[in-house]
Design an enzyme around this catalytic site. Structure first.
Site, mmCIF file in Angstrom:
data_model
loop_
_atom_site.group_PDB
_atom_site.id
_atom_site.type_symbol
_atom_site.label_atom_id
_atom_site.label_comp_id
_atom_site.label_asym_id
_atom_site.label_seq_id
_atom_site.Cartn_x
_atom_site.Cartn_y
_atom_site.Cartn_z
ATOM 1 N N ASN A 33 -5.170 -7.601 -2.262
ATOM 2 C CA ASN A 33 -4.692 -7.231 -3.595
ATOM 3 C C ASN A 33 -5.876 -6.975 -4.517
ATOM 4 O OD1 ASN A 33 -1.950 -7.416 -3.068
ATOM 5 N ND2 ASN A 33 -1.740 -9.478 -3.903
ATOM 6 N N HIS A 86 5.982 -4.160 -2.328
ATOM 7 C CA HIS A 86 4.951 -3.102 -2.292
ATOM 8 C C HIS A 86 5.550 -1.746 -1.905
ATOM 9 C CE1 HIS A 86 1.320 -5.798 -2.524
ATOM 10 N NE2 HIS A 86 2.193 -6.655 -2.074
HETATM 11 C C1 HEM Z 1 3.545 -15.671 2.540
HETATM 12 C C2 HEM Z 1 3.127 -14.726 1.724
HETATM 13 C C3 HEM Z 1 3.459 -13.286 1.916
HETATM 14 C C4 HEM Z 1 4.448 -12.690 2.622
HETATM 15 C C5 HEM Z 1 5.522 -13.362 3.443
HETATM 16 C C6 HEM Z 1 4.290 -11.265 2.458
HETATM 17 C C7 HEM Z 1 5.121 -10.322 3.012
HETATM 18 C C8 HEM Z 1 4.976 -8.968 2.888
HETATM 19 C C9 HEM Z 1 5.845 -7.986 3.470
HETATM 20 C C10 HEM Z 1 7.081 -8.299 4.276
HETATM 21 C C11 HEM Z 1 5.363 -6.770 3.169
HETATM 22 C C12 HEM Z 1 5.929 -5.420 3.569
HETATM 23 C C13 HEM Z 1 5.150 -4.906 4.758
HETATM 24 C C14 HEM Z 1 5.680 -3.620 5.312
HETATM 25 O O1 HEM Z 1 6.853 -3.279 5.125
HETATM 26 O O2 HEM Z 1 4.895 -2.919 5.990
HETATM 27 C C15 HEM Z 1 4.172 -6.972 2.417
HETATM 28 C C16 HEM Z 1 3.364 -5.971 1.939
HETATM 29 C C17 HEM Z 1 2.142 -6.215 1.366
HETATM 30 N N1 HEM Z 1 1.590 -7.437 1.042
HETATM 31 FE FE1 HEM Z 1 2.390 -9.227 1.348
HETATM 32 N N2 HEM Z 1 3.215 -11.019 1.669
HETATM 33 C C18 HEM Z 1 2.673 -12.232 1.320
HETATM 34 C C19 HEM Z 1 1.572 -12.454 0.563
HETATM 35 C C20 HEM Z 1 0.669 -11.496 0.249
HETATM 36 C C21 HEM Z 1 -0.640 -11.726 -0.269
HETATM 37 C C22 HEM Z 1 -1.261 -13.108 -0.546
HETATM 38 C C23 HEM Z 1 -1.224 -10.516 -0.420
HETATM 39 C C24 HEM Z 1 -2.596 -10.195 -0.913
HETATM 40 C C25 HEM Z 1 -3.639 -10.715 -0.358
HETATM 41 C C26 HEM Z 1 -0.285 -9.512 0.016
HETATM 42 C C27 HEM Z 1 -0.528 -8.150 0.045
HETATM 43 C C28 HEM Z 1 0.353 -7.213 0.511
HETATM 44 C C29 HEM Z 1 0.098 -5.802 0.487
HETATM 45 C C30 HEM Z 1 -1.158 -5.120 -0.028
HETATM 46 C C31 HEM Z 1 1.213 -5.175 1.019
HETATM 47 C C32 HEM Z 1 1.446 -3.675 1.157
HETATM 48 C C33 HEM Z 1 0.875 -3.174 2.459
HETATM 49 C C34 HEM Z 1 1.061 -1.673 2.541
HETATM 50 O O3 HEM Z 1 0.441 -0.982 1.721
HETATM 51 O O4 HEM Z 1 1.829 -1.208 3.387
HETATM 52 N N3 HEM Z 1 0.849 -10.129 0.405
HETATM 53 N N4 HEM Z 1 3.963 -8.326 2.220
#
Ligand code: HEM
Length: 501
Positions: free
Chosen positions: A149, A76
């Site tokens: 999402n 992201h």
């Molecule tokens: C085990 C599953 C998942 C892991 C380990 C994971 C891990 C991560 C990590 C490490 C980041 C970066 C966060 C940052 O640097 O601030 C991130 C961002 C993000 N993830 Fe996940 N994610 C997973 C599943 C999901 C799912 C299922 C969704 C949706 C429901 C999702 C939505 C997002 C969003 C929207 C961001 C961006 C947040 C922002 O705008 O700063 N992720 N994710």
């Protein structure tokens, strides 16, 4: 006479001091606040000579520049965002005691970040990819982050697979190119991705900017009411602008012509006062319903059927304020599903459980251990015994630093938070249970047959075919088998598209 002269002199000195201060206030300064002597040249020995280490103005400027970039988000990385408010329109206190839902009409300030997933921070934001839609609510009882999402389900259902899944979608370690073989090797090895792929390769995989798409919490949460009773919950936030998607062709063209299309669209809409809004809904499921459910309610590749678990309206999300500084407000925002407030808890959803660890962990690395003190991440009230570390901006003065203590400023534990954290029972043999084989196709089949119309099916086949055409035949055949489990019709159409017998 003499006295008057002295008074006049004193007045003139004061005036000069004020005017020179006023001038100083707009002077360029170093990072430590001293006025800069000259801005267009560095200090050298003669016109053609070397530079000097004593040019502290140069060193101050260059050393800061050298550290301007922080690590981009591991996923992201490309995104944009805005501020606004959430307003309660319907009473859901029988399900949830969270303070932000306590009264119809109450407003809570929010920050939102939209994003794509796989591309780097400079990548085009009309790529076929899920869109992140994450919201920070600055509530009276702490910050609540709903990190969702634009698509209602996800690819996998166990967090241990997330790093591998992401590696397969990012760049190949030797060619440093996106690699269809890696992508389809992973997809076809883990058929639980099928339901999500039907969304991703439909037109909803290329939304027309961020305003014309829905948001979904995807994971299952637990809501607790004032008596400590719980229900499970899914969050949906549906666009009041309606759904609007780009065709694959237009999306591809925009990737070349305007890689920041979605960011620009959001910024310009808010600037011209066309404030986008979404309606927040919940679906709720009781413990008894969860125990008797025909599908696993903690599996994020599944939808909860809306005829059984209807959408219950909660309120309105409105974005009416652009960030004044992108880095300060959007790049540094830290959103995490682990940031919950009294009344909202995690469910046993294995993906959510893994996410609870991953986000704050990466944020401590990406932004530093005191990232919650950065203004955009800072809660309205914070009092605790956490101290020190790099860049501690609010080190809480001379207040007591340990618990328990007998000091006059001793902090209380909230009774309300206790009631809203009721004990719950779990049992089972500790083991690694692979859930990859749990019903991967029934909801996907329903999606293909009943959710998509014929135009949608045609575009799905076109988009899947185009993505698969870059993969080796072995993966194409594995994909045909996988999609054959959704529908023989889908397999046959894809087969024709790929020219495979
Ligand atoms: C085990 C599953 C998942 C892991 C380990 C994971 C891990 C991560 C990590 C490490 C980041 C970066 C966060 C940052 O640097 O601030 C991130 C961002 C993000 N993830 Fe996940 N994610 C997973 C599943 C999901 C799912 C299922 C969704 C949706 C429901 C999702 C939505 C997002 C969003 C929207 C961001 C961006 C947040 C922002 O705008 O700063 N992720 N994710």
């Amino acid at each position: 006479m003499m006295f008057t002269m002295i008074k006049l002199y004193a007045f003139l000195v004061l005036l000069t001091a004020i005017s020179s201060y006023a001038q100083q206030a707009s002077d360029i300064t170093t990072g430590f606040g001293a006025p800069v002597s000259y801005k267009d040249a560095s200090l050298t020995v003669g016109r053609g000579g070397p530079m000097l280490l004593e040019d502290t103005e140069f060193i101050d400027e260059m050393a800061h520049f050298d550290r301007e970039r922080i690590p981009e988000r591991v996923v992201h990385a490309k995104g944009g965002g805005a501020f606004g408010y959430f307003e309660v329109t319907n009473d859901i206190t029988r399900y949830c005691a969270a303070s932000l839902f306590s009264r119809v009409g109450d407003r809570t300030r929010i920050a939102v970040r939209f994003s794509t997933v796989a591309g780097e921070s400079g990548s085009p934001d009309t790529a076929r990819d899920p869109r992140g839609f994450a919201i920070k609510f600055y509530t009276q009882e702490g910050n609540w982050d709903l990190v969702g999402n634009n698509l209602p389900v996800f690819f996998i259902r166990d967090s241990i697979l997330f790093p591998s899944f992401i590696h397969s979608q990012k760049r190949h370690p030797s060619t440093f190119l996106h690699d269809a073989d890696m992508q389809w090797d992973f997809f076809t090895s883990r058929p639980e991705v099928t339901h999500m792929l039907l969304y991703l390769f439909s037109d909803r995989g290329t939304p027309d900017g961020f305003r014309f798409m829905h948001g979904f919490g995807v994971n299952t949460f637990k809501l607790i009411n004032a008596t400590g009773h719980h229900v499970y919950c899914k969050f949906h936030y549906l666009s009041n602008q309606g759904l609007r998607n780009l065709t694959a062709k237009v999306a591809r063209q925009l990737q070349v012509d305007d890689p920041d299309y979605s960011l620009r669209d959001l910024y310009n809409a808010i600037k011209s006062k066309k404030y986008p809004s979404w309606t927040l809904y919940i679906q709720v499921m009781t413990e008894a319903q969860a125990l008797n459910s025909s599908f696993n309610p903690f599996d994020d590749t599944k939808l909860w059927p809306e005829d059984v678990y209807p959408l219950i309206p909660v309120g309105r999300l409105v974005l009416n304020e652009n960030p004044t500084n992108y880095f300060q407000d959007i790049e540094q925002i830290a959103l995490s599903p682990s940031r919950m407030v009294p009344g909202i808890k995690p469910s046993p959803d294995r993906m959510l459980q893994g996410r609870l660890f991953s986000y704050p962990d990466t944020q401590r690395y990406r932004l530093g251990p005191n990232f919650l003190q950065i203004p955009v991440n800072c809660p309205l009230h914070v009092r605790n015994y956490q101290r020190d570390g790099p860049m501690s901006y609010n080190n809480q003065g001379d207040s007591t630093v340990y618990h328990p203590n007998s000091a006059a400023d001793s902090l209380n534990v909230s009774e309300r938070a206790g009631v809203l954290s009721p004990a719950y029972f779990v049992n089972g043999d500790v083991s690694k249970y692979d859930n990859g084989g749990e019903d991967n196709f029934s909801q996907a089949a329903n999606h293909y047959q009943n959710v998509l119309d014929e135009g949608g099916r045609v575009n799905l086949v076109k988009n899947l075919g185009s993505a698969l055409s870059s993969a080796s035949e072995m993966y194409q055949r594995r994909a045909l088998d996988m999609f054959g489990n959704v529908s023989p019709d889908l397999k046959a159409r894809l087969q024709r598209k790929l020219g495979l017998q």
